[in-house]
Design an enzyme around this catalytic site. Structure first.
Site, PDB file in Angstrom:
ATOM      1  N   HIS A 161     -10.004 -29.195  49.521  1.00  0.00           N
ATOM      2  CA  HIS A 161     -10.317 -30.517  50.182  1.00  0.00           C
ATOM      3  C   HIS A 161     -10.162 -31.061  49.311  1.00  0.00           C
ATOM      4  O   HIS A 161     -11.172 -32.332  49.811  1.00  0.00           O
ATOM      5  CB  HIS A 161     -10.318 -30.501  51.815  1.00  0.00           C
ATOM      6  CG  HIS A 161     -11.394 -29.904  52.681  1.00  0.00           C
ATOM      7  ND1 HIS A 161     -12.745 -30.453  52.597  1.00  0.00           N
ATOM      8  CD2 HIS A 161     -11.488 -29.081  54.323  1.00  0.00           C
ATOM      9  CE1 HIS A 161     -13.687 -29.472  52.603  1.00  0.00           C
ATOM     10  NE2 HIS A 161     -12.811 -29.426  53.613  1.00  0.00           N
ATOM     11  N   HIS A 170      -5.618 -23.629  53.345  1.00  0.00           N
ATOM     12  CA  HIS A 170      -6.658 -23.878  54.109  1.00  0.00           C
ATOM     13  C   HIS A 170      -5.748 -24.675  54.757  1.00  0.00           C
ATOM     14  O   HIS A 170      -5.125 -25.810  55.236  1.00  0.00           O
ATOM     15  CB  HIS A 170      -7.430 -25.085  53.302  1.00  0.00           C
ATOM     16  CG  HIS A 170      -8.837 -25.422  53.982  1.00  0.00           C
ATOM     17  ND1 HIS A 170     -10.098 -25.646  53.689  1.00  0.00           N
ATOM     18  CD2 HIS A 170      -8.640 -25.947  55.511  1.00  0.00           C
ATOM     19  CE1 HIS A 170     -10.248 -26.319  54.881  1.00  0.00           C
ATOM     20  NE2 HIS A 170     -10.023 -26.243  55.996  1.00  0.00           N
ATOM     21  N   HIS A 177     -17.232 -26.250  52.004  1.00  0.00           N
ATOM     22  CA  HIS A 177     -16.996 -27.328  53.269  1.00  0.00           C
ATOM     23  C   HIS A 177     -18.022 -28.203  51.835  1.00  0.00           C
ATOM     24  O   HIS A 177     -19.035 -27.973  52.083  1.00  0.00           O
ATOM     25  CB  HIS A 177     -17.080 -27.402  53.997  1.00  0.00           C
ATOM     26  CG  HIS A 177     -16.699 -29.133  54.731  1.00  0.00           C
ATOM     27  ND1 HIS A 177     -16.059 -29.309  55.380  1.00  0.00           N
ATOM     28  CD2 HIS A 177     -18.056 -30.165  54.742  1.00  0.00           C
ATOM     29  CE1 HIS A 177     -15.767 -30.770  55.830  1.00  0.00           C
ATOM     30  NE2 HIS A 177     -16.752 -31.132  54.772  1.00  0.00           N
ATOM     31  N   LYS A 217     -15.944 -18.286  54.255  1.00  0.00           N
ATOM     32  CA  LYS A 217     -16.279 -19.697  54.858  1.00  0.00           C
ATOM     33  C   LYS A 217     -17.634 -20.277  55.116  1.00  0.00           C
ATOM     34  O   LYS A 217     -18.369 -20.111  56.557  1.00  0.00           O
ATOM     35  CB  LYS A 217     -15.472 -20.458  56.058  1.00  0.00           C
ATOM     36  CG  LYS A 217     -15.540 -22.403  55.445  1.00  0.00           C
ATOM     37  CD  LYS A 217     -14.620 -22.606  54.990  1.00  0.00           C
ATOM     38  CE  LYS A 217     -14.819 -24.172  54.469  1.00  0.00           C
ATOM     39  NZ  LYS A 217     -13.649 -25.564  55.246  1.00  0.00           N
ATOM     40  N   ASP A 273      -5.154 -28.653  54.860  1.00  0.00           N
ATOM     41  CA  ASP A 273      -6.368 -28.941  56.057  1.00  0.00           C
ATOM     42  C   ASP A 273      -6.285 -29.388  57.372  1.00  0.00           C
ATOM     43  O   ASP A 273      -6.426 -30.304  58.113  1.00  0.00           O
ATOM     44  CB  ASP A 273      -7.309 -29.160  55.253  1.00  0.00           C
ATOM     45  CG  ASP A 273      -8.782 -30.038  56.105  1.00  0.00           C
ATOM     46  OD1 ASP A 273      -9.167 -29.104  56.840  1.00  0.00           O
ATOM     47  OD2 ASP A 273      -9.419 -31.102  56.243  1.00  0.00           O
ATOM     48  N   HIS A 278      -6.533 -25.145  60.179  1.00  0.00           N
ATOM     49  CA  HIS A 278      -7.028 -25.162  60.876  1.00  0.00           C
ATOM     50  C   HIS A 278      -5.245 -24.746  62.473  1.00  0.00           C
ATOM     51  O   HIS A 278      -4.852 -25.881  62.142  1.00  0.00           O
ATOM     52  CB  HIS A 278      -7.653 -25.668  61.761  1.00  0.00           C
ATOM     53  CG  HIS A 278      -8.296 -26.637  60.888  1.00  0.00           C
ATOM     54  ND1 HIS A 278     -10.307 -25.602  60.539  1.00  0.00           N
ATOM     55  CD2 HIS A 278      -8.957 -26.595  59.658  1.00  0.00           C
ATOM     56  CE1 HIS A 278     -10.569 -26.355  59.745  1.00  0.00           C
ATOM     57  NE2 HIS A 278     -10.205 -27.152  58.858  1.00  0.00           N
TER      58      HIS A 278
HETATM   59  C1  NCD Z   1     -11.416 -30.164  60.099  1.00  0.00           C
HETATM   60  C2  NCD Z   1     -11.185 -29.103  61.975  1.00  0.00           C
HETATM   61  O1  NCD Z   1     -11.221 -30.332  62.889  1.00  0.00           O
HETATM   62  O2  NCD Z   1     -11.467 -28.029  61.864  1.00  0.00           O
HETATM   63  N1  NCD Z   1     -11.737 -31.522  60.383  1.00  0.00           N
HETATM   64  C3  NCD Z   1     -11.092 -32.303  59.264  1.00  0.00           C
HETATM   65  O3  NCD Z   1     -11.356 -33.507  59.305  1.00  0.00           O
HETATM   66  N2  NCD Z   1     -10.963 -31.551  57.958  1.00  0.00           N
HETATM   67  C4  NCD Z   1     -12.616 -28.863  59.948  1.00  0.00           C
HETATM   68  C5  NCD Z   1     -12.831 -29.516  58.620  1.00  0.00           C
HETATM   69  O4  NCD Z   1     -12.146 -28.417  57.304  1.00  0.00           O
HETATM   70  O5  NCD Z   1     -14.402 -30.165  57.972  1.00  0.00           O
HETATM   71 ZN    ZN Z   2     -10.914 -28.041  57.517  1.00  0.00          ZN
END
Ligand code: NCD
Ligand code: ZN
Length: 375
Positions: free
Chosen positions: A178, A17, A140, A103, A255, A19
């Site tokens: 998460h 996971h 989520h 997702k 995450d 970003h």
């Molecule tokens: C994530 C993001 O910024 O894309 N932020 C976070 O606090 N984890 C989105 C997410 O996974 O909730």
């Molecule tokens: Zn995330």
């Protein structure tokens, strides 16, 4: 408390996971993930979100352009679920290999979740199709009802939504992403049997290190703000117990969620903690504190592939004790920098990869600025 193990070699891990963003931010952060992790499940919450196999393939190509050619990194793309998502498009993307998973963001739950799902029943036709073709659903897990305390959102999701979903789709493979609460960890552990499908869960590195106190240490600390929010000490202990248990349901998902400092240090500041610069090191620190380094490989490199039906990686990475501090900031071309988790502090470990030239990304001897070496 820490074990006196000086080095540890494990199979190359995967991040289930992450970003990676797009544009300049992608260019600034992708190498941190690619130098250590062989594969990563890449979140689709761009703006606009990734909803078609074509968009996923194009995004995947941009990611591969941003990482060194010799990194051996494979991005696994995801489809952002909307209430009007066509089950045929999802199934086509899975069959083509464009999508590895879907997702589900509850509407407004987090960054770019405005396109998310308000009523889970509306996506039942998609879930039905996914169950039939063996495509995993990544959740989520927070309820967004206005009357629910923000620290209870995950526990209530598990209670009100997840149990029902698993009962309605007994053969669907589901990952609760998460984990932040003891309640969620217990739920995952208790639902390992009696279903045809599997229930897995990712645990971030930062949730093994912080509680909600970190948000208010000597003032308000926006760089500790992520969703789901960190919870209490007893929750952190439950997450450490789950991660270090060796149980196959629990696996690594950072995450890591970079935002420019001006987007974090603002009214309506963004949620997300950036950890990709030292992710495996941060897990190693927690596992060492729990005297469980012998179970790091299961969590980081074996349980995830087993859940996704993929072979574990053949390469190896080596963790070595190292007290060099993490850099204070990560440069992003043409934009404000990103503040990394543990900025200015030593994590206690560094990762040596088989690609030695990328080994020092995100860290400098003087705690100054650093750039990933390959971008
Ligand atoms: C994530 C993001 O910024 O894309 N932020 C976070 O606090 N984890 C989105 C997410 O996974 O909730
Ligand atoms: Zn995330």
């Amino acid at each position: 408390m820490s074990e006196h193990i000086e080095t540890l070699t494990i199979r190359r891990p995967d991040d289930w996971h992450v970003h990676l963003r797009d544009g300049a931010m992608l260019g600034a952060v992708a190498d941190f993930t690619a130098r250590v992790f062989a594969r990563a499940i890449v979140m689709p919450n761009l703006d606009p979100p990734v909803t078609t196999p074509e968009a996923a393939a194009a995004y995947r190509a941009r990611i591969l352009d941003a990482v060194p050619k010799d990194s051996g990194f494979t991005p696994l793309m995801t489809c952002y679920l909307m209430e009007d998502t066509d089950p045929e498009v999802v199934a086509r993307g899975f069959a083509d290999g464009a999508f590895a998973a879907v997702k589900l963001y509850p509407k407004y739950a987090t960054t770019n979740a405005a396109y998310g799902v308000n009523d889970v029943r509306k996506v039942y036709p998609v879930l039905d199709r996914m169950q039939a073709i063996g495509m995993p659903l990544l959740l989520h897990g927070e309820v967004m009802d206005a009357d629910v305390d923000i620290f209870d959102r995950e526990a209530l999701f598990v209670d009100r939504v997840l149990g029902r979903l698993l009962a309605d789709f007994p053969a669907l493979n589901v990952v609760l992403e998460h984990l932040t609460s003891a309640a969620a960890a217990t739920f995952v552990r208790d639902h390992q049997t009696g279903r045809e499908g599997r229930l897995g869960a990712t645990i971030t590195a930062h949730h093994l290190h912080i509680t909600r106190n970190a948000l208010f240490e000597d003032g308000f600390r926006p760089h500790m703000y992520c969703l789901p929010l960190a919870k209490r000490e007893e929750d952190k202990r439950a997450l450490r117990a789950a991660a270090t248990s060796g149980e196959s349901a629990f696996f690594l998902g950072t995450d890591s969620a970079p935002h420019a400092v001006d987007a974090k240090e603002a009214d309506f500041g963004c949620a997300g903690v950036f950890t990709a610069h030292a992710a495996l090191e941060l897990y190693a620190r927690a596992f060492a504190e729990e005297e469980a380094l012998d179970r790091l490989e299961a969590f980081a490199s074996l349980n995830g592939p087993a859940f996704y039906g993929l072979p574990p990686n053949e390469g190896r990475v080596r963790l070595v004790r190292d007290d060099t501090p993490i850099s204070e900031s990560i440069d992003v071309e043409g934009r404000a920098p990103v503040r990394p988790f543990f900025a200015g502090q030593p994590v206690g470990w560094r990762v040596e990869t088989e690609n030695g030239d990328h080994a020092q990304a995100g860290r400098t001897a003087h705690g100054g600025e650093a750039r990933p070496s390959g971008s």
